[in-house]
Structures are given as structure tokens and as C-alpha cells.
Design a protein around this motif. Sequence first.
Motif, PDB file in Angstrom:
ATOM      1  N   LEU A  37      20.354 -13.499 -43.835  1.00  0.00           N
ATOM      2  CA  LEU A  37      19.645 -14.442 -44.685  1.00  0.00           C
ATOM      3  C   LEU A  37      18.763 -13.651 -45.638  1.00  0.00           C
ATOM      4  O   LEU A  37      17.947 -12.840 -45.207  1.00  0.00           O
ATOM      5  CB  LEU A  37      18.800 -15.393 -43.838  1.00  0.00           C
ATOM      6  CG  LEU A  37      17.933 -16.390 -44.600  1.00  0.00           C
ATOM      7  CD1 LEU A  37      18.794 -17.311 -45.469  1.00  0.00           C
ATOM      8  CD2 LEU A  37      17.083 -17.208 -43.633  1.00  0.00           C
ATOM      9  N   VAL A  38      18.923 -13.903 -46.921  1.00  0.00           N
ATOM     10  CA  VAL A  38      18.176 -13.191 -47.951  1.00  0.00           C
ATOM     11  C   VAL A  38      16.949 -13.989 -48.386  1.00  0.00           C
ATOM     12  O   VAL A  38      15.849 -13.453 -48.477  1.00  0.00           O
ATOM     13  CB  VAL A  38      19.071 -12.912 -49.168  1.00  0.00           C
ATOM     14  CG1 VAL A  38      18.284 -12.258 -50.288  1.00  0.00           C
ATOM     15  CG2 VAL A  38      20.256 -12.042 -48.767  1.00  0.00           C
ATOM     16  N   ALA A  39      17.138 -15.269 -48.673  1.00  0.00           N
ATOM     17  CA  ALA A  39      16.043 -16.116 -49.137  1.00  0.00           C
ATOM     18  C   ALA A  39      16.415 -17.562 -48.869  1.00  0.00           C
ATOM     19  O   ALA A  39      17.596 -17.918 -48.882  1.00  0.00           O
ATOM     20  CB  ALA A  39      15.788 -15.907 -50.625  1.00  0.00           C
ATOM     21  N   SER A  40      15.390 -18.388 -48.645  1.00  0.00           N
ATOM     22  CA  SER A  40      15.666 -19.793 -48.355  1.00  0.00           C
ATOM     23  C   SER A  40      14.483 -20.663 -48.717  1.00  0.00           C
ATOM     24  O   SER A  40      13.347 -20.183 -48.865  1.00  0.00           O
ATOM     25  CB  SER A  40      16.023 -19.976 -46.883  1.00  0.00           C
ATOM     26  OG  SER A  40      14.920 -19.658 -46.048  1.00  0.00           O
ATOM     27  N   SER A  55      12.941 -28.469 -46.962  1.00  0.00           N
ATOM     28  CA  SER A  55      12.413 -29.746 -47.442  1.00  0.00           C
ATOM     29  C   SER A  55      10.894 -29.807 -47.347  1.00  0.00           C
ATOM     30  O   SER A  55      10.276 -30.641 -48.005  1.00  0.00           O
ATOM     31  CB  SER A  55      13.034 -30.904 -46.662  1.00  0.00           C
ATOM     32  OG  SER A  55      12.864 -30.716 -45.271  1.00  0.00           O
ATOM     33  N   SER A  56      10.298 -28.917 -46.575  1.00  0.00           N
ATOM     34  CA  SER A  56       8.833 -28.837 -46.506  1.00  0.00           C
ATOM     35  C   SER A  56       8.304 -27.739 -47.420  1.00  0.00           C
ATOM     36  O   SER A  56       7.139 -27.343 -47.312  1.00  0.00           O
ATOM     37  CB  SER A  56       8.382 -28.577 -45.065  1.00  0.00           C
ATOM     38  OG  SER A  56       8.924 -27.358 -44.595  1.00  0.00           O
ATOM     39  N   ALA A  57       9.161 -27.246 -48.314  1.00  0.00           N
ATOM     40  CA  ALA A  57       8.789 -26.229 -49.313  1.00  0.00           C
ATOM     41  C   ALA A  57       8.444 -24.886 -48.682  1.00  0.00           C
ATOM     42  O   ALA A  57       7.714 -24.089 -49.264  1.00  0.00           O
ATOM     43  CB  ALA A  57       7.642 -26.717 -50.191  1.00  0.00           C
ATOM     44  N   SER A  58       8.947 -24.639 -47.496  1.00  0.00           N
ATOM     45  CA  SER A  58       8.752 -23.344 -46.858  1.00  0.00           C
ATOM     46  C   SER A  58       9.733 -22.343 -47.455  1.00  0.00           C
ATOM     47  O   SER A  58      10.936 -22.603 -47.513  1.00  0.00           O
ATOM     48  CB  SER A  58       8.987 -23.472 -45.360  1.00  0.00           C
ATOM     49  OG  SER A  58       8.911 -22.206 -44.731  1.00  0.00           O
ATOM     50  N   ILE A  59       9.217 -21.213 -47.905  1.00  0.00           N
ATOM     51  CA  ILE A  59      10.024 -20.195 -48.553  1.00  0.00           C
ATOM     52  C   ILE A  59      10.100 -18.961 -47.648  1.00  0.00           C
ATOM     53  O   ILE A  59       9.094 -18.554 -47.057  1.00  0.00           O
ATOM     54  CB  ILE A  59       9.434 -19.774 -49.911  1.00  0.00           C
ATOM     55  CG1 ILE A  59       9.309 -20.985 -50.839  1.00  0.00           C
ATOM     56  CG2 ILE A  59      10.275 -18.670 -50.561  1.00  0.00           C
ATOM     57  CD1 ILE A  59      10.625 -21.568 -51.275  1.00  0.00           C
ATOM     58  N   TYR A  60      11.297 -18.371 -47.591  1.00  0.00           N
ATOM     59  CA  TYR A  60      11.490 -17.160 -46.793  1.00  0.00           C
ATOM     60  C   TYR A  60      12.208 -16.116 -47.632  1.00  0.00           C
ATOM     61  O   TYR A  60      13.108 -16.453 -48.416  1.00  0.00           O
ATOM     62  CB  TYR A  60      12.334 -17.471 -45.557  1.00  0.00           C
ATOM     63  CG  TYR A  60      12.862 -16.229 -44.865  1.00  0.00           C
ATOM     64  CD1 TYR A  60      14.132 -15.729 -45.179  1.00  0.00           C
ATOM     65  CD2 TYR A  60      12.096 -15.555 -43.931  1.00  0.00           C
ATOM     66  CE1 TYR A  60      14.616 -14.583 -44.571  1.00  0.00           C
ATOM     67  CE2 TYR A  60      12.574 -14.407 -43.315  1.00  0.00           C
ATOM     68  CZ  TYR A  60      13.833 -13.924 -43.639  1.00  0.00           C
ATOM     69  OH  TYR A  60      14.309 -12.785 -43.042  1.00  0.00           O
ATOM     70  N   TYR A  61      11.795 -14.863 -47.462  1.00  0.00           N
ATOM     71  CA  TYR A  61      12.504 -13.713 -48.034  1.00  0.00           C
ATOM     72  C   TYR A  61      12.643 -12.649 -46.951  1.00  0.00           C
ATOM     73  O   TYR A  61      11.677 -12.374 -46.204  1.00  0.00           O
ATOM     74  CB  TYR A  61      11.750 -13.099 -49.209  1.00  0.00           C
ATOM     75  CG  TYR A  61      11.602 -13.993 -50.412  1.00  0.00           C
ATOM     76  CD1 TYR A  61      10.407 -14.655 -50.672  1.00  0.00           C
ATOM     77  CD2 TYR A  61      12.658 -14.169 -51.305  1.00  0.00           C
ATOM     78  CE1 TYR A  61      10.265 -15.475 -51.781  1.00  0.00           C
ATOM     79  CE2 TYR A  61      12.524 -14.979 -52.422  1.00  0.00           C
ATOM     80  CZ  TYR A  61      11.323 -15.634 -52.646  1.00  0.00           C
ATOM     81  OH  TYR A  61      11.195 -16.445 -53.741  1.00  0.00           O
ATOM     82  N   VAL A  62      13.791 -12.029 -46.897  1.00  0.00           N
ATOM     83  CA  VAL A  62      13.932 -10.860 -46.039  1.00  0.00           C
ATOM     84  C   VAL A  62      13.103  -9.731 -46.648  1.00  0.00           C
ATOM     85  O   VAL A  62      12.950  -9.658 -47.886  1.00  0.00           O
ATOM     86  CB  VAL A  62      15.423 -10.475 -45.890  1.00  0.00           C
ATOM     87  CG1 VAL A  62      15.997  -9.937 -47.181  1.00  0.00           C
ATOM     88  CG2 VAL A  62      15.607  -9.493 -44.754  1.00  0.00           C
ATOM     89  N   ASP A  63      12.562  -8.874 -45.819  1.00  0.00           N
ATOM     90  CA  ASP A  63      11.627  -7.850 -46.311  1.00  0.00           C
ATOM     91  C   ASP A  63      12.216  -6.992 -47.424  1.00  0.00           C
ATOM     92  O   ASP A  63      11.517  -6.616 -48.373  1.00  0.00           O
ATOM     93  CB  ASP A  63      11.194  -6.950 -45.150  1.00  0.00           C
ATOM     94  CG  ASP A  63      10.192  -7.614 -44.231  1.00  0.00           C
ATOM     95  OD1 ASP A  63       9.981  -7.094 -43.119  1.00  0.00           O
ATOM     96  OD2 ASP A  63       9.634  -8.663 -44.617  1.00  0.00           O
ATOM     97  N   SER A  64      13.504  -6.710 -47.339  1.00  0.00           N
ATOM     98  CA  SER A  64      14.110  -5.774 -48.283  1.00  0.00           C
ATOM     99  C   SER A  64      14.178  -6.308 -49.716  1.00  0.00           C
ATOM    100  O   SER A  64      14.433  -5.541 -50.651  1.00  0.00           O
ATOM    101  CB  SER A  64      15.509  -5.392 -47.816  1.00  0.00           C
ATOM    102  OG  SER A  64      16.331  -6.532 -47.721  1.00  0.00           O
ATOM    103  N   VAL A  65      13.964  -7.612 -49.915  1.00  0.00           N
ATOM    104  CA  VAL A  65      14.055  -8.168 -51.272  1.00  0.00           C
ATOM    105  C   VAL A  65      12.725  -8.732 -51.764  1.00  0.00           C
ATOM    106  O   VAL A  65      12.636  -9.191 -52.909  1.00  0.00           O
ATOM    107  CB  VAL A  65      15.146  -9.256 -51.372  1.00  0.00           C
ATOM    108  CG1 VAL A  65      16.468  -8.754 -50.824  1.00  0.00           C
ATOM    109  CG2 VAL A  65      14.727 -10.536 -50.695  1.00  0.00           C
ATOM    110  N   LYS A  66      11.707  -8.708 -50.923  1.00  0.00           N
ATOM    111  CA  LYS A  66      10.402  -9.238 -51.348  1.00  0.00           C
ATOM    112  C   LYS A  66       9.928  -8.505 -52.594  1.00  0.00           C
ATOM    113  O   LYS A  66      10.060  -7.288 -52.697  1.00  0.00           O
ATOM    114  CB  LYS A  66       9.396  -9.094 -50.207  1.00  0.00           C
ATOM    115  CG  LYS A  66       9.595 -10.115 -49.099  1.00  0.00           C
ATOM    116  CD  LYS A  66       8.573  -9.941 -47.988  1.00  0.00           C
ATOM    117  CE  LYS A  66       8.797 -10.977 -46.896  1.00  0.00           C
ATOM    118  NZ  LYS A  66       7.853 -10.804 -45.755  1.00  0.00           N
ATOM    119  N   ASP A  67       9.356  -9.240 -53.507  1.00  0.00           N
ATOM    120  CA  ASP A  67       8.833  -8.742 -54.783  1.00  0.00           C
ATOM    121  C   ASP A  67       9.935  -8.394 -55.771  1.00  0.00           C
ATOM    122  O   ASP A  67       9.632  -7.952 -56.888  1.00  0.00           O
ATOM    123  CB  ASP A  67       7.940  -7.508 -54.581  1.00  0.00           C
ATOM    124  CG  ASP A  67       6.732  -7.801 -53.716  1.00  0.00           C
ATOM    125  OD1 ASP A  67       6.359  -6.942 -52.907  1.00  0.00           O
ATOM    126  OD2 ASP A  67       6.176  -8.919 -53.838  1.00  0.00           O
TER     127      ASP A  67
END
Length: 120
Positions: A47-50, A53-65
Amino acid sequence: QVQLMESGGGLVQPGGSLLLSCAASGNIFKISFMGWFRQAPGKERELVASTTSSASIYYVDSVKDRFTISGDVYARTVYLQMRSLKPEDTAVYYCNARVYTSATSWDDYWGQGTQVTVSS
């Protein structure tokens, strides 16, 4: 039936940018999750980013920023803006969505995948 239509991807030099798009259509009651996964040769899908419906955002560490996910599940469309791309970002990128076709029935759906190649 539910479809996820992806677009974008391609060949880019290191340091370059690409924009991926994913639009969901079909028999959709609601969507609770949309995200981008990727799978490089010989590696597991991650999983890279997601967004949810509750506007929760996730990024894997390697792609943050470097990567930004936008759009939302209510618009049934998400985008992945990828900047400062590195050769290790090379993979097939898949859109994924958890789609409810009724108030209580859901399934996970996948796009067809789009190749991203970062190379000079």
C-alpha cells in the motif's frame, strides 16, 4: 458490477513527476476506502497511499513528502501525484477500492494496473 478505471503512468527520468488517476463506476452504494498499491518485480504488493470516508490519509514511509493522494471516496475518484521519482518507485501501480453495493454488502475491487518506470 463495479469498475475502477486508471490512467497515467509511463516512463519518466529520476526526479520527474507523474500523475495517476482512478475513477470508480458501476453499482456503487458507497465507498469507504480508496488507495494506491504497487508491486515491483519479485516483491509483494504494498500500500502506497490511501484515503477513507473519514478523510484519514496514509502514506508508506518511502513516499512521504514526495507523493500526494487527492480526490475522495465521495467523488469516487482519487489521484496520486508523484514527484521526485526514484528508480525504486518503478512498479505496476494498482488502484483499490472497498465498495459497498448495498448498506451491508461490500467487496474490494482492483484496477487493471498501470506501469510506472523511473529510468534515465
